[in-house]
Design a protein around this motif. Structure first.
Motif, PDB file in Angstrom:
ATOM      1  N   LEU A  80       0.855  -1.050   0.025  1.00 11.11           N
ATOM      2  CA  LEU A  80       0.006  -0.001  -0.077  1.00 11.11           C
ATOM      3  C   LEU A  80       1.078   1.097   0.182  1.00 11.11           C
ATOM      4  CD1 LEU A  80      -2.814  -0.806   2.397  1.00 11.11           C
ATOM      5  CD2 LEU A  80      -3.092  -0.977   0.037  1.00 11.11           C
ATOM      6  N   VAL A  81       2.123   0.982  -0.059  1.00  6.14           N
ATOM      7  CA  VAL A  81       3.074   2.281  -0.201  1.00  6.14           C
ATOM      8  C   VAL A  81       2.857   2.992  -1.426  1.00  6.14           C
ATOM      9  CG1 VAL A  81       5.391   2.989  -0.531  1.00  6.14           C
ATOM     10  CG2 VAL A  81       4.810   1.618   1.305  1.00  6.14           C
ATOM     11  N   ASP A  82       2.475   4.195  -1.545  1.00  5.15           N
ATOM     12  CA  ASP A  82       2.181   4.997  -2.817  1.00  5.15           C
ATOM     13  C   ASP A  82       3.425   4.528  -3.813  1.00  5.15           C
ATOM     14  OD1 ASP A  82       1.755   6.795  -4.796  1.00  5.15           O
ATOM     15  OD2 ASP A  82       1.206   8.339  -3.356  1.00  5.15           O
ATOM     16  N   PRO A  83       3.021   4.127  -4.954  1.00  2.00           N
ATOM     17  CA  PRO A  83       4.055   4.082  -6.194  1.00  2.00           C
ATOM     18  C   PRO A  83       4.935   5.051  -6.393  1.00  2.00           C
ATOM     19  CG  PRO A  83       1.926   2.953  -6.861  1.00  2.00           C
ATOM     20  CD  PRO A  83       1.808   3.681  -5.693  1.00  2.00           C
ATOM     21  N   LEU A  84       4.223   6.316  -6.242  1.00  2.00           N
ATOM     22  CA  LEU A  84       5.199   7.633  -6.367  1.00  2.00           C
ATOM     23  C   LEU A  84       5.546   8.304  -4.992  1.00  2.00           C
ATOM     24  CD1 LEU A  84       2.367   9.203  -8.850  1.00  2.00           C
ATOM     25  CD2 LEU A  84       4.231   7.987  -9.457  1.00  2.00           C
TER      26      LEU A  84
ATOM     27  N   LYS B  19       8.867  10.404  -5.418  1.00  2.00           N
ATOM     28  CA  LYS B  19       8.905  11.578  -6.296  1.00  2.00           C
ATOM     29  C   LYS B  19       8.122  12.531  -5.229  1.00  2.00           C
ATOM     30  CE  LYS B  19       6.880  14.089 -10.305  1.00  2.00           C
ATOM     31  NZ  LYS B  19       6.118  14.165 -11.368  1.00  2.00           N
ATOM     32  N   LYS B  20       7.161  12.038  -4.582  1.00  2.00           N
ATOM     33  CA  LYS B  20       6.626  12.748  -3.742  1.00  2.00           C
ATOM     34  C   LYS B  20       7.272  13.507  -2.321  1.00  2.00           C
ATOM     35  CE  LYS B  20       1.887  11.448  -4.743  1.00  2.00           C
ATOM     36  NZ  LYS B  20       0.403  10.709  -4.245  1.00  2.00           N
ATOM     37  N   LYS B  21       8.150  12.271  -1.842  1.00  2.00           N
ATOM     38  CA  LYS B  21       8.959  12.378  -0.948  1.00  2.00           C
ATOM     39  C   LYS B  21      10.286  13.681  -1.064  1.00  2.00           C
ATOM     40  CE  LYS B  21      12.766   9.666   1.551  1.00  2.00           C
ATOM     41  NZ  LYS B  21      13.127   8.323   1.750  1.00  2.00           N
ATOM     42  N   GLU B  22      10.769  13.551  -2.358  1.00  2.16           N
ATOM     43  CA  GLU B  22      11.782  14.397  -2.773  1.00  2.16           C
ATOM     44  C   GLU B  22      11.067  15.862  -2.899  1.00  2.16           C
ATOM     45  OE1 GLU B  22      13.218  12.699  -6.317  1.00  2.16           O
ATOM     46  OE2 GLU B  22      14.548  10.931  -5.455  1.00  2.16           O
ATOM     47  N   ASN B  23       9.989  15.920  -3.597  1.00  2.00           N
ATOM     48  CA  ASN B  23       9.412  17.096  -3.800  1.00  2.00           C
ATOM     49  C   ASN B  23       8.982  17.729  -2.278  1.00  2.00           C
ATOM     50  OD1 ASN B  23       9.347  16.936  -6.427  1.00  2.00           O
ATOM     51  ND2 ASN B  23       7.380  16.313  -6.632  1.00  2.00           N
TER      52      ASN B  23
ATOM     53  N   ARG C 218      16.431   6.370   6.028  1.00  2.00           N
ATOM     54  CA  ARG C 218      15.087   5.897   6.002  1.00  2.00           C
ATOM     55  C   ARG C 218      14.953   5.752   4.415  1.00  2.00           C
ATOM     56  NH1 ARG C 218      11.370   7.275   9.875  1.00  2.00           N
ATOM     57  NH2 ARG C 218      12.677   8.075  11.714  1.00  2.00           N
ATOM     58  N   LEU C 219      14.023   4.822   3.932  1.00  2.00           N
ATOM     59  CA  LEU C 219      13.597   4.261   2.668  1.00  2.00           C
ATOM     60  C   LEU C 219      12.604   4.954   2.060  1.00  2.00           C
ATOM     61  CD1 LEU C 219      14.759   0.536   2.614  1.00  2.00           C
ATOM     62  CD2 LEU C 219      16.022   2.580   1.892  1.00  2.00           C
ATOM     63  N   TYR C 220      11.325   5.010   2.692  1.00  2.00           N
ATOM     64  CA  TYR C 220      10.229   5.380   2.369  1.00  2.00           C
ATOM     65  C   TYR C 220       9.258   6.778   2.988  1.00  2.00           C
ATOM     66  CZ  TYR C 220      10.171   0.490   0.749  1.00  2.00           C
ATOM     67  OH  TYR C 220      10.346  -0.610   0.115  1.00  2.00           O
ATOM     68  N   ASP C 221       9.794   6.953   4.190  1.00  2.00           N
ATOM     69  CA  ASP C 221       9.313   8.104   4.548  1.00  2.00           C
ATOM     70  C   ASP C 221      10.300   9.409   4.928  1.00  2.00           C
ATOM     71  OD1 ASP C 221      10.571   7.644   7.065  1.00  2.00           O
ATOM     72  OD2 ASP C 221       8.816   7.381   8.405  1.00  2.00           O
ATOM     73  N   ILE C 222       9.539  10.399   5.488  1.00  2.00           N
ATOM     74  CA  ILE C 222      10.486  11.631   6.029  1.00  2.00           C
ATOM     75  C   ILE C 222       9.941  11.649   7.411  1.00  2.00           C
ATOM     76  CG2 ILE C 222      10.908  14.043   5.691  1.00  2.00           C
ATOM     77  CD1 ILE C 222       9.375  13.876   2.937  1.00  2.00           C
TER      78      ILE C 222
ATOM     79  N   VAL D 158       2.130  18.880   4.014  1.00  2.00           N
ATOM     80  CA  VAL D 158       2.064  17.425   3.911  1.00  2.00           C
ATOM     81  C   VAL D 158       0.738  17.058   3.050  1.00  2.00           C
ATOM     82  CG1 VAL D 158       1.865  15.367   5.206  1.00  2.00           C
ATOM     83  CG2 VAL D 158       3.718  16.882   5.959  1.00  2.00           C
ATOM     84  N   GLN D 159      -0.355  17.701   3.868  1.00  2.00           N
ATOM     85  CA  GLN D 159      -1.513  17.174   3.259  1.00  2.00           C
ATOM     86  C   GLN D 159      -1.662  17.527   1.598  1.00  2.00           C
ATOM     87  OE1 GLN D 159      -3.826  19.632   5.868  1.00  2.00           O
ATOM     88  NE2 GLN D 159      -4.236  17.655   7.302  1.00  2.00           N
ATOM     89  N   ALA D 160      -0.986  18.901   1.235  1.00  2.00           N
ATOM     90  CA  ALA D 160      -1.066  19.209  -0.031  1.00  2.00           C
ATOM     91  C   ALA D 160      -0.286  18.336  -0.875  1.00  2.00           C
ATOM     92  CB  ALA D 160      -0.478  20.547  -0.165  1.00  2.00           C
ATOM     93  N   ALA D 161       0.988  17.720  -0.272  1.00  2.00           N
ATOM     94  CA  ALA D 161       1.588  16.681  -1.048  1.00  2.00           C
ATOM     95  C   ALA D 161       1.043  15.443  -1.257  1.00  2.00           C
ATOM     96  CB  ALA D 161       3.076  16.740  -0.500  1.00  2.00           C
ATOM     97  N   GLY D 162       0.091  15.416  -0.417  1.00  2.00           N
ATOM     98  CA  GLY D 162      -0.760  13.813  -0.586  1.00  2.00           C
ATOM     99  C   GLY D 162       0.024  12.955   0.407  1.00  2.00           C
TER     100      GLY D 162
END
Length: 261
Positions: free
Chosen positions: A104-108, A111-115, A132-136, A155-159
């Motif tokens: 259920l990790v977002d496939p994107l 990109k969202k993390k880097e942005n 960390r691999l997936y989160d911030i 965070v909410q705006a970035a999904g």
């Protein structure tokens, strides 16, 4: 085990029925097993006591994949679910370490993390962000109330999804959380269904990102920090220890040990 009964009771001892039911110990790490950022001898000894009692030990943490790798190799635990549910490391049947990520990790997420990290470049990240691999994870103590409010909106705006531990603001990308990930991984890797987990498990935690587990597990224990922030919780654990972090954790294990000594 029934869900009925008072919540937030000062912890003194488990009932005989509660002790006998516990087969699976699920615990947060930071400020639940550790104290002031350190693992003290009493907490490490308590983990070994649980192992000698034959309990299954599962760590459920917002900590990094890097820390999870240390825990699974150095601590007497069966599995570590890390980064708020994004991945699990567990001991496999052949003796090796099994690594699986949450589907259920977002496939994107990358990109969202880097942005988001670019947009929040002025905010202090956790010292283990590099592992960390997936989160911030943002350093909670370094955020002013205004910065925290602004961050939450970004965070909410970035999904992303926001959760708050005692030390970090964790941002994940995907439709999962600690509770849903625990249920998923326990079933997928160990064939332990949610009803057995609730019937024969106990959850230990210390902060707001644990309250979903406090509401899910009929038998749950919060460390003293829960009492300090009692009014902030919607769901309280069944019991609250008088000790902080590893001291409270050790008191819980001593009570469980009473049925096996």
């Amino acid at each position: 085990m029934s869900d009925s009964g008072e919540k937030g009771i000062p912890f003194v001892d488990f009932t005989e029925e509660e002790r006998e039911n516990v087969e699976i110990v699920v615990s947060d790490v930071d400020d639940t097993i550790t104290k002031n950022g350190k693992l003290y001898p009493n907490a490490l000894q308590s983990l070994w006591k649980l192992k000698r009692m034959g309990k299954m030990i599962v760590l459920l943490t917002g900590g990094s994949a890097g820390w999870a790798d240390v825990y699974i190799r150095q601590w007497p635990v069966d599995a570590v679910i890390a980064e708020s549910g994004a991945l699990i490391l567990a001991h496999g049947k052949g003796g090796g370490i099994v690594y699986k990520f949450n589907p259920l990790v977002d496939p994107l997420f990358q990109k969202k993390k880097e942005n988001l990290m670019k947009l929040t470049a002025g905010l202090q990240l956790s010292s283990d962000q590099y592992a960390r691999l997936y989160d911030i994870a943002y350093d909670k103590k370094q955020l002013s109330p205004e910065e925290a409010r602004t961050l939450k909106g970004m965070v909410q705006a970035a999904g992303g999804h926001w959760s708050e531990s005692s030390i970090h603001i964790n941002v994940s990308f995907g439709n999962f959380n600690k509770r849903s990930s625990l249920v998923f991984f326990m079933d997928a890797l160990f064939d332990i269904k949610a009803d057995r987990l609730r019937r024969n498990g106990i959850y230990l935690g210390d902060s707001l990102n644990d309250e979903d587990l406090f509401s899910f597990m009929p038998l749950s224990v919060g460390m003293r920090s829960v009492e300090d922030n009692r009014d902030s919780f919607t769901f309280l654990p069944r019991y609250i220890t008088s000790g902080y972090g590893g001291d409270g954790f050790s008191a819980v294990v001593r009570s469980l040990e009473g049925a096996n000594s």
